[in-house]
Every structure is written in structure tokens, then in C-alpha cells.
Design a protein around this motif. Structure first.
Motif, PDB file in Angstrom:
ATOM      1  N   ARG A 119      -0.752  28.495  -3.272  1.00  0.00           N
ATOM      2  CA  ARG A 119      -0.504  28.503  -4.716  1.00  0.00           C
ATOM      3  C   ARG A 119      -0.716  29.896  -5.268  1.00  0.00           C
ATOM      4  O   ARG A 119      -1.452  30.712  -4.715  1.00  0.00           O
ATOM      5  N   ARG A 173      -6.064  35.064  -2.462  1.00  0.00           N
ATOM      6  CA  ARG A 173      -6.326  35.623  -3.795  1.00  0.00           C
ATOM      7  C   ARG A 173      -7.115  36.923  -3.666  1.00  0.00           C
ATOM      8  O   ARG A 173      -7.508  37.323  -2.560  1.00  0.00           O
ATOM      9  N   GLU A 226      -3.486  28.960 -15.094  1.00  0.00           N
ATOM     10  CA  GLU A 226      -4.890  28.619 -15.355  1.00  0.00           C
ATOM     11  C   GLU A 226      -5.242  29.014 -16.782  1.00  0.00           C
ATOM     12  O   GLU A 226      -5.774  30.092 -17.047  1.00  0.00           O
ATOM     13  N   ALA A 242      -2.052  31.255  -8.847  1.00  0.00           N
ATOM     14  CA  ALA A 242      -2.733  30.619  -9.980  1.00  0.00           C
ATOM     15  C   ALA A 242      -3.174  31.637 -11.030  1.00  0.00           C
ATOM     16  O   ALA A 242      -4.363  31.837 -11.245  1.00  0.00           O
ATOM     17  N   SER A 249      -4.154  33.547 -14.477  1.00  0.00           N
ATOM     18  CA  SER A 249      -4.677  33.214 -15.806  1.00  0.00           C
ATOM     19  C   SER A 249      -3.799  33.970 -16.800  1.00  0.00           C
ATOM     20  O   SER A 249      -3.639  35.178 -16.673  1.00  0.00           O
TER      21      SER A 249
END
Ligand code: GLU
Length: 485
Positions: free
Chosen positions: A17, A211, A53, A19, A21
Motif C-alpha cells: 500500500r 515506507r 491517511e 498510505a 497523509s
């Protein structure tokens, strides 16, 4: 055989994924995380999901969501599921928190901000690392009080350790006693970032979390929550930092140019992806990677543990490479947008592919190409002052008159005819090819920079060429008049 089949099936279940923000621009650093996650999924024929997010309502920026969606699409990093928005999953998080309160894996903490601050000061003054002491951890009966002001904390194990095998950095261990009882729901009822990530990764069956290394410290907390829910722990890979060109840490505020700015500045998605993949990943000495090669060769083990530095020079180099090596029709299609943006009317000049063929080896971006192609489509307003001072002078008057006469006579308009006409004039008038070419550049483009002058004349066309020659002759006429006055 069966075992191989099983392994292949397992690998095809890979689910990664991206993700982000939505609190700022989609920049080079986040694109790298997205690209690595996307490539890993594509390499194993797995799935790549997009999750926004957005539970930090104060820092939420709706423009940032747009930039994420548009930027990923522009780069071709397509997602198989989503975009999921955490703000739309609040009910699900609340449900899990309720379950955790009931099972005793979480508890309500009633400590006030002031109490927590006093505690922190006490600990620091004793030279201790500040952490929540767990006063409310065992007040079970208070879990049933609904109306008081409280946060919900995760009951982190007090002893033991959390170890995970990071795919890039190897084994990483944290002692549980160093981890606080993490707040998983704020006093306003909104779950916190670390908690939402865990529940999403779990619900969305994420197998590999790729990440930035700034999340390493979150990982043991997230693993502990997953363990308390008896969930499978994903595999983690934390990618190292990026430095800016001055050798400082890449700053979101200063260096984080929105990815869409690169699009506006005339960079190609292929060049940008090639550039980004090499920020921390390598495959021998190879520099150029097509998208399909990237998918085929990408491997987490080849990601470097050390930081990498951005280099605009490299990006320019790659962009020029792709402008010159991708199909002409594809590049010319992209160039059209930049021509429109520069308000250049393509109907007033040669076909764009011919102009592109002539200019593509001279520039690094589509924007530069668009800007320097204007003279093919429009009359320029003024001659560049120093170019005119040097070339549009009385002693060159006869050269231009001669050129005008000869060009007017041409019946077969071709590059070859023009080229031999110019060469013949050089011999006849006893001037160098360089001098006549520079002079013609100033006459036809207003400046001294252009590709091969016969090709430029050919594309500008007979009518416009004669007009510009006339204009230059007049310009010199006026100069002569002024001198005589
Ligand atoms: N939302 C986080 C960020 O933008 C990423 C979280 C994660 O990848 O686990 O930094």
C-alpha cells in the motif's frame, strides 16, 4: 512441484500500500515510497492499494489529496484498490477499540494534560526518559464510565522485546519497557494515526509495508497492537532518507516540490520514475530503466541502507534521454500541452513532429522545447539587442539582399536546395558559412541560437522567410538612415 506452486501462489498474494497523509505536497520522497511499493506488488503480480491517511483533521489539506491522486495517475502508478479514506472508517476503528477495551488490551486514561506534564517534568529532573507511568492501567472499573474526559491507551507489554526482520535494514529489536502505553483514541473520540494504520493494514490484508525510515519507531508499537489482535504481522521495509543537493536532510517544506510542478516544467513521467527508482536502489551500473524493466528487476534486497541525494542534473540528463528515445509521436503529443500553455497556435506553422525532431537534442525539458519553438509559429517582436548590434549592420546589407533575391527564386523548397544556396552565396560573396548562418539566425529567429539554419528556414517556409528577410533589410536601412542623419 507442489511446493513451487504453493510458493508462487503465496507470492502472488503480495499486497502493498501507499498510505500518504494529505498534509502537504506529493514530493519526490513520497513518490519513491509509492514507486517501490507499486513495483514490489507488480513484480509479484500482487496488488497495490492507495490509502489516504486523513485523520489529522487540523493539518488536512484537500489540495494535497488532489495532488496525490493526480500525481500518481500522471506517473502511471495505478492502484488496484482504493483510494480508501481513513476518515470514512472511523466506525470500524471505534468498533475495534471497544473490543480491545472489553478484552483488556486497552484502557481509558483519565490523566489530565497537567498531570501528564508534571509527571514528565519529574522524570526529566531525575534524568529519566519521560514516559507514561501507567497510573490508569489497572483502573478496570473506570472503563465503563462514558462521560468523563479520557483517552484510550493500548496496554503495551511491560517486559520482553519486539523484534522484526526489516527487509532493508535486517533485524531490529526494541525493548518493551521503552515503549509507552500508546494513546489509540484521543479525548475527542478520534483514533490516532498509529492505531488506524494497524487496523487498515490488518483489514486490507497488507503483506508488505514499504515506507520511510521515519516510521521505524512506530513499527514495534504497531506490531504489539497487531499481536494483541492475534493478527499476522506484515513484512516491513524501511527506506532511508533522501538528502537535498546541499547534503542536508530533504526538508518537506523547502525541497518538497509538488510532483505536478515537474509535469508543468516539462519532465516526462518515464524520466521521473527512472530518477526516483535510483534514489536508493540499484542494479549493477545500469542507469536507464524502462517501466517494464523496473517491474522485472525490482527487488527490496537491492535497496541501499544509506541515504541518497537528489540531483537535478541527473534528472535533466534522464529527461533529455527520454525525450530523445521515446517514440516521436508520444513526445509530440505531450509537447502539445506545453505549446498550448505557452499559447502558441500550432495552426500557424510547421507540423510539431518536425519541429520536435529539430529541437529535441538541444533541450532538457518539453517546456524549454515549447518556449524555443515560438519563432516557427509567430513573428517575433524585436531582435535581440546585442545580436542585432553585431549582425544587422550596414556591411551585411548586401548579403541579405542577395539572399532575398536567391531564396525568392527557389522553386523546389527543400532542405538540400536551401543548404546549397547558402553555401553558394558564401563562395560568391566571400564570407564564411558561420557568418552567414549567424546572420540568418538573427534574421529568422531574432537571436543567435537555433539548430541548423537550412532546416530552420525550411520549416519556417518561403513566405515567412522572405518576410523576415525584408524586415531585417528594413531594419538595416533605418540604421543607415540614422547614421546619415
Ligand atoms: N501516512 C504516513 C505518512 O504519510 C505513512 C504511514 C505508513 O506508511 O505506515 O508518512
Amino acid at each position: 512441484m507442489n511446493q513451487i506452486k504453493f510458493l508462487v501462489k503465496e507470492l502472488m498474494k503480495v499486497k502493498t500500500r501507499f498510505a500518504p497523509s494529505p498534509t502537504g505536497n506529493l514530493h519526490i520522497g513520497s513518490i519513491r515510497t509509492a514507486l517501490y511499493s507499486w513495483l514490489f506488488a507488480r513484480h509479484y503480480h500482487g496488488k497495490f492499494i492507495l490509502r489516504i491517511e486523513d485523520t489529522d483533521f487540523e493539518r488536512f489539506d484537500s489540495k494535497s489529496v488532489e495532488s496525490i491522486l493526480y500525481g500518481l495517475k500522471w506517473l502511471g502508478l495505478n492502484w488496484d484498490e482504493g483510494p480508501y479514506f481513513q476518515s470514512k472508517r472511523l466506525e470500524r476503528y471505534k468498533e475495534v477499540i471497544k473490543m480491545m477495551l472489553e478484552s483488556g488490551n486497552a484502557y481509558k486514561c483519565f490523566c489530565s494534560v497537567k498531570e501528564l506534564e508534571d509527571e514528565r517534568i519529574r522524570q526529566v529532573s531525575k534524568g529519566k526518559k519521560p514516559r507514561y507511568s501507567g497510573i490508569c492501567r489497572n483502573l478496570h472499573y473506570r472503563n465503563y464510565i462514558a462521560n468523563e474526559n479520557y483517552v484510550v491507551r493500548f496496554k503495551n507489554p511491560i517486559s520482553g522485546q519486539v523484534t522484526f526482520e526489516d527487509k532493508i535494514r535486517g533485524k531490529i529489536t526494541f525493548q518493551n519497557e521503552e515503549l509507552d502505553d500508546l494513546v489509540i483514541q484521543r479525548s475527542n473520540g478520534i483514533p490516532t494515526y498509529n492505531f488506524c494504520v494497524v487496523i487498515d493494514d490488518l483489514d486490507m490484508n497488507i503483506t508488505h509495508v514499504i515506507r520511510g525510515e521515519d516510521h521505524i519507531n512506530n513499527t514495534p508499537r504497531q506490531i504489539n497492537i497487531l499481536k494483541s489482535l492475534n493478527a499476522k504481522i506484515p513484512i516491513y521495509a524501511h527506506v532511508s532518507m533522501i538528502f537535498n543537493e546541499d547534503g542536508h536532510k530533504f526538508s518537506k517544506r523547502q525541497d518538497a516540490l509538488n510532483i505536478l510542478e515537474y509535469c508543468k516544467d516539462g519532465f516526462l513521467p518515464e524520466a521521473l520514475l527512472n530518477y526516483v527508482i535510483r534514489l536508493g536502489w540499484s542494479c549493477g551500473n545500469q542507469e536507464i530503466f524502462s517501466i517494464s524493466e523496473m517491474k522485472e528487476l525490482f527487488d527490496l534486497r537491492k535497496i541501499s541502507k544509506s541515504s541518497s541525494a537528489v540531483s537535478m542534473k541527473k534528472l535533466f540528463w534522464l529527461n533529455k534521454y527520454y525525450i530523445n528515445n521515446l517514440p516521436l509521436s508520444y513526445i509530440s503529443n505531450l509537447l502539445k500541452d506545453h505549446m498550448n500553455h505557452e499559447k502558441i497556435n500550432l495552426k500557424n506553422g510547421p507540423d510539431l513532429e518536425s519541429v520536435l525532431t529539430l529541437l529535441k537534442n538541444r533541450h532538457h525539458t518539453l517546456k524549454e522545447i515549447a518556449q524555443s519553438s515560438r519563432y516557427f509559429y509567430e513573428e517575433f517582436a524585436n531582435f535581440d539587442k546585442s545580436a542585432a548590434d553585431e549582425y544587422l549592420i550596414p556591411e551585411n546589407h548586401f548579403i541579405l539582399k542577395n539572399l532575398y533575391k536567391n531564396i525568392k527564386k527557389i522553386s523546389i523548397w527543400s532542405n538540400e536546395t536551401l543548404s546549397s544556396l547558402i553555401k553558394n552565396d558564401c563562395i560568391k560573396l566571400k564570407i564564411t558559412l558561420r557568418k552567414i548562418s549567424m546572420l540568418l539566425r538573427v534574421v529568422l529567429t531574432g537571436n543567435i541560437f537555433s539548430p541548423s539554419i537550412s532546416s530552420v528556414i525550411f520549416l519556417i517556409g518561403k513566405e515567412k522567410t522572405l518576410l523576415r528577410l525584408k524586415k531585417a533589410i528594413l531594419f538595416i536601412d533605418n540604421k543607415i538612415k540614422n547614421i546619415n542623419n
